[in-house]
Design a protein around this motif. Structure first.
Motif, PDB file in Angstrom:
ATOM      1  N   CYS A   1       0.818  -1.210   0.000  1.00  0.00           N
ATOM      2  CA  CYS A   1       0.000   0.000   0.000  1.00  0.00           C
ATOM      3  C   CYS A   1       0.857   1.266   0.000  1.00  0.00           C
ATOM      4  CB  CYS A   1      -0.980  -0.033   1.169  1.00  0.00           C
ATOM      5  SG  CYS A   1      -2.178  -1.373   1.026  1.00  0.00           S
ATOM      6  N   GLN A   2       1.969   1.225  -0.725  1.00  0.00           N
ATOM      7  CA  GLN A   2       2.866   2.369  -0.892  1.00  0.00           C
ATOM      8  C   GLN A   2       2.933   2.739  -2.371  1.00  0.00           C
ATOM      9  OE1 GLN A   2       6.746   2.202   1.110  1.00  0.00           O
ATOM     10  NE2 GLN A   2       6.111   0.203   1.905  1.00  0.00           N
ATOM     11  N   ALA A   3       3.338   3.966  -2.653  1.00  0.00           N
ATOM     12  CA  ALA A   3       3.524   4.424  -4.030  1.00  0.00           C
ATOM     13  C   ALA A   3       4.968   4.148  -4.438  1.00  0.00           C
ATOM     14  CB  ALA A   3       3.193   5.900  -4.138  1.00  0.00           C
ATOM     15  N   ARG A   4       5.290   2.873  -4.700  1.00  0.00           N
ATOM     16  CA  ARG A   4       6.669   2.513  -5.039  1.00  0.00           C
ATOM     17  C   ARG A   4       6.756   1.507  -6.167  1.00  0.00           C
ATOM     18  NH1 ARG A   4       9.288  -0.093   0.105  1.00  0.00           N
ATOM     19  NH2 ARG A   4      10.805  -0.923  -1.370  1.00  0.00           N
ATOM     20  N   PHE A   5       5.668   1.337  -6.927  1.00  0.00           N
ATOM     21  CA  PHE A   5       5.624   0.283  -7.927  1.00  0.00           C
ATOM     22  C   PHE A   5       5.370   0.844  -9.319  1.00  0.00           C
ATOM     23  CE2 PHE A   5       4.143  -1.350  -3.860  1.00  0.00           C
ATOM     24  CZ  PHE A   5       5.086  -2.341  -3.650  1.00  0.00           C
ATOM     25  N   ARG A   6       5.826   0.104 -10.298  1.00  0.00           N
ATOM     26  CA  ARG A   6       5.502   0.377 -11.698  1.00  0.00           C
ATOM     27  C   ARG A   6       5.163  -0.964 -12.333  1.00  0.00           C
ATOM     28  NH1 ARG A   6       9.073  -1.037 -15.621  1.00  0.00           N
ATOM     29  NH2 ARG A   6      11.122  -1.655 -14.922  1.00  0.00           N
ATOM     30  N   SER A   7       4.470  -0.898 -13.443  1.00  0.00           N
ATOM     31  CA  SER A   7       4.137  -2.140 -14.140  1.00  0.00           C
ATOM     32  C   SER A   7       4.491  -2.022 -15.613  1.00  0.00           C
ATOM     33  CB  SER A   7       2.657  -2.483 -13.963  1.00  0.00           C
ATOM     34  OG  SER A   7       1.844  -1.480 -14.523  1.00  0.00           O
ATOM     35  N   GLU A   8       4.791  -3.164 -16.194  1.00  0.00           N
ATOM     36  CA  GLU A   8       4.967  -3.289 -17.641  1.00  0.00           C
ATOM     37  C   GLU A   8       3.836  -4.166 -18.139  1.00  0.00           C
ATOM     38  OE1 GLU A   8       8.792  -4.944 -18.540  1.00  0.00           O
ATOM     39  OE2 GLU A   8       9.862  -3.147 -17.898  1.00  0.00           O
ATOM     40  N   VAL A   9       3.110  -3.650 -19.112  1.00  0.00           N
ATOM     41  CA  VAL A   9       1.978  -4.376 -19.684  1.00  0.00           C
ATOM     42  C   VAL A   9       2.370  -4.780 -21.089  1.00  0.00           C
ATOM     43  CG1 VAL A   9      -0.458  -4.220 -20.285  1.00  0.00           C
ATOM     44  CG2 VAL A   9       0.416  -2.951 -18.303  1.00  0.00           C
ATOM     45  N   GLN A  10       2.258  -6.081 -21.385  1.00  0.00           N
ATOM     46  CA  GLN A  10       2.608  -6.532 -22.724  1.00  0.00           C
ATOM     47  C   GLN A  10       1.749  -7.716 -23.128  1.00  0.00           C
ATOM     48  OE1 GLN A  10       6.826  -7.702 -21.757  1.00  0.00           O
ATOM     49  NE2 GLN A  10       6.398  -9.204 -23.332  1.00  0.00           N
ATOM     50  N   SER A  11       1.598  -7.875 -24.429  1.00  0.00           N
ATOM     51  CA  SER A  11       0.838  -8.997 -24.966  1.00  0.00           C
ATOM     52  C   SER A  11       1.559 -10.295 -24.681  1.00  0.00           C
ATOM     53  CB  SER A  11       0.647  -8.846 -26.479  1.00  0.00           C
ATOM     54  OG  SER A  11      -0.158  -7.742 -26.753  1.00  0.00           O
ATOM     55  N   ALA A  12       0.769 -11.343 -24.446  1.00  0.00           N
ATOM     56  CA  ALA A  12       1.297 -12.693 -24.244  1.00  0.00           C
ATOM     57  C   ALA A  12       0.481 -13.632 -25.119  1.00  0.00           C
ATOM     58  CB  ALA A  12       1.192 -13.089 -22.775  1.00  0.00           C
ATOM     59  N   ASP A  13       0.953 -14.872 -25.263  1.00  0.00           N
ATOM     60  CA  ASP A  13       0.264 -15.835 -26.113  1.00  0.00           C
ATOM     61  C   ASP A  13      -1.195 -16.041 -25.717  1.00  0.00           C
ATOM     62  OD1 ASP A  13       2.558 -16.206 -27.593  1.00  0.00           O
ATOM     63  OD2 ASP A  13       3.191 -17.979 -26.470  1.00  0.00           O
ATOM     64  N   ASP A  14      -1.466 -16.008 -24.422  1.00  0.00           N
ATOM     65  CA  ASP A  14      -2.824 -16.298 -23.944  1.00  0.00           C
ATOM     66  C   ASP A  14      -3.521 -15.065 -23.357  1.00  0.00           C
ATOM     67  OD1 ASP A  14      -1.115 -16.124 -21.813  1.00  0.00           O
ATOM     68  OD2 ASP A  14      -1.881 -17.881 -20.770  1.00  0.00           O
ATOM     69  N   GLY A  15      -3.089 -13.865 -23.728  1.00  0.00           N
ATOM     70  CA  GLY A  15      -3.726 -12.644 -23.239  1.00  0.00           C
ATOM     71  C   GLY A  15      -2.735 -11.535 -23.007  1.00  0.00           C
ATOM     72  N   ILE A  16      -2.685 -11.049 -21.784  1.00  0.00           N
ATOM     73  CA  ILE A  16      -1.799  -9.949 -21.388  1.00  0.00           C
ATOM     74  C   ILE A  16      -1.012 -10.397 -20.163  1.00  0.00           C
ATOM     75  CG2 ILE A  16      -1.742  -7.576 -20.509  1.00  0.00           C
ATOM     76  CD1 ILE A  16      -2.890  -7.409 -23.176  1.00  0.00           C
ATOM     77  N   GLU A  17       0.252 -10.006 -20.105  1.00  0.00           N
ATOM     78  CA  GLU A  17       1.042 -10.215 -18.894  1.00  0.00           C
ATOM     79  C   GLU A  17       1.374  -8.847 -18.324  1.00  0.00           C
ATOM     80  OE1 GLU A  17       4.257 -13.270 -17.992  1.00  0.00           O
ATOM     81  OE2 GLU A  17       5.431 -11.441 -18.379  1.00  0.00           O
ATOM     82  N   ILE A  18       1.146  -8.692 -17.031  1.00  0.00           N
ATOM     83  CA  ILE A  18       1.502  -7.458 -16.325  1.00  0.00           C
ATOM     84  C   ILE A  18       2.575  -7.811 -15.319  1.00  0.00           C
ATOM     85  CG2 ILE A  18       0.696  -5.573 -14.869  1.00  0.00           C
ATOM     86  CD1 ILE A  18      -2.107  -6.057 -16.038  1.00  0.00           C
ATOM     87  N   ARG A  19       3.736  -7.208 -15.486  1.00  0.00           N
ATOM     88  CA  ARG A  19       4.860  -7.417 -14.576  1.00  0.00           C
ATOM     89  C   ARG A  19       4.924  -6.246 -13.610  1.00  0.00           C
ATOM     90  NH1 ARG A  19       8.942  -8.857 -19.448  1.00  0.00           N
ATOM     91  NH2 ARG A  19       7.944 -10.829 -20.023  1.00  0.00           N
ATOM     92  N   ILE A  20       4.930  -6.555 -12.316  1.00  0.00           N
ATOM     93  CA  ILE A  20       4.972  -5.519 -11.284  1.00  0.00           C
ATOM     94  C   ILE A  20       6.395  -5.433 -10.732  1.00  0.00           C
ATOM     95  CG2 ILE A  20       4.037  -4.737  -9.078  1.00  0.00           C
ATOM     96  CD1 ILE A  20       1.925  -4.925 -11.316  1.00  0.00           C
ATOM     97  N   TYR A  21       6.947  -4.217 -10.710  1.00  0.00           N
ATOM     98  CA  TYR A  21       8.299  -3.966 -10.210  1.00  0.00           C
ATOM     99  C   TYR A  21       8.246  -3.003  -9.025  1.00  0.00           C
ATOM    100  CZ  TYR A  21       9.900  -5.936 -14.627  1.00  0.00           C
ATOM    101  OH  TYR A  21      10.123  -6.768 -15.692  1.00  0.00           O
ATOM    102  N   ASP A  22       9.134  -3.230  -8.084  1.00  0.00           N
ATOM    103  CA  ASP A  22       9.332  -2.314  -6.959  1.00  0.00           C
ATOM    104  C   ASP A  22      10.414  -1.330  -7.384  1.00  0.00           C
ATOM    105  OD1 ASP A  22      10.155  -1.007  -4.639  1.00  0.00           O
ATOM    106  OD2 ASP A  22       9.976  -2.801  -3.392  1.00  0.00           O
ATOM    107  N   VAL A  23      10.043  -0.069  -7.644  1.00  0.00           N
ATOM    108  CA  VAL A  23      11.005   0.902  -8.155  1.00  0.00           C
ATOM    109  C   VAL A  23      12.062   1.270  -7.125  1.00  0.00           C
ATOM    110  CG1 VAL A  23       9.451   1.862  -9.888  1.00  0.00           C
ATOM    111  CG2 VAL A  23       9.557   2.910  -7.636  1.00  0.00           C
ATOM    112  N   LEU A  24      11.769   1.101  -5.841  1.00  0.00           N
ATOM    113  CA  LEU A  24      12.766   1.380  -4.821  1.00  0.00           C
ATOM    114  C   LEU A  24      13.735   0.213  -4.649  1.00  0.00           C
ATOM    115  CD1 LEU A  24      10.563   3.177  -2.152  1.00  0.00           C
ATOM    116  CD2 LEU A  24      11.958   4.167  -3.986  1.00  0.00           C
ATOM    117  N   GLY A  25      13.346  -0.957  -5.142  1.00  0.00           N
ATOM    118  CA  GLY A  25      14.200  -2.134  -5.055  1.00  0.00           C
ATOM    119  C   GLY A  25      15.037  -2.365  -6.299  1.00  0.00           C
ATOM    120  N   GLU A  26      14.841  -1.530  -7.352  1.00  0.00           N
ATOM    121  CA  GLU A  26      15.587  -1.710  -8.607  1.00  0.00           C
ATOM    122  C   GLU A  26      16.981  -1.110  -8.515  1.00  0.00           C
ATOM    123  OE1 GLU A  26      12.167  -2.058 -11.937  1.00  0.00           O
ATOM    124  OE2 GLU A  26      13.001  -0.097 -11.679  1.00  0.00           O
TER     125      GLU A  26
END
Length: 142
Positions: A117-142
């Motif tokens: 519940c913090q404002a520290r994340f970003r996501s990458e949204v991309q097409s996948a074979d069976d729909g969409i994949e959303i990857r969640i990243y911790d921007v403070l952990g990168e």
């Protein structure tokens, strides 16, 4: 770049898509289902998940997906995870392999709440074979 903390598998329900188009832009509402399996949380999306896409006449598009998972947290406790994921793209980057978005989380899990519940994340949204994949990243952990 670091590894994502979660990966959402999203499957759109193409039979239930709603569209409105006019001289001032267009709106598309896409219902979907999906799941997540990760060390933090594992669960299924509950009914009612929708991606609302609003495009202006210049071709800029805002996407806002809202959905809730029901599952278990990293300690094995039953919980819910609400997600609101907002992203933008323009006609110039519409054909990119993925686009970035900004996810916001809310959960009833004591084990996950203070972290997610913090404002520290970003996501990458991309097409996948069976729909969409959303990857969640911790921007403070990168």
């Amino acid at each position: 770049m670091s590894e994502p903390i979660m990966r959402f598998q999203i499957i759109a329900d193409d039979s239930q898509v709603s569209n409105m188009e006019g001289p001032y832009g267009c709106v598309t509402m896409i219902p979907f289902t999906g799941r997540v399996e990760s060390e933090l949380f594992t669960g299924e999306i509950l009914p009612g998940a929708t991606d609302v896409q609003v495009e202006n006449p210049a071709g800029s598009r805002n996407m806002c997906a809202k959905y809730m998972f029901q599952g278990t947290d990293r300690e094995g406790n039953a919980c819910y995870l609400f997600v609101e994921n907002n992203g933008y793209f323009t006609a110039a980057n519409r054909n990119d392999a993925f686009f970035n978005a900004c996810p916001r989380f809310m959960t009833d899990s004591p084990a996950l709440g203070a972290y997610l519940c913090q404002a520290r994340f970003r996501s990458e949204v991309q097409s996948a074979d069976d729909g969409i994949e959303i990857r969640i990243y911790d921007v403070l952990g990168e």
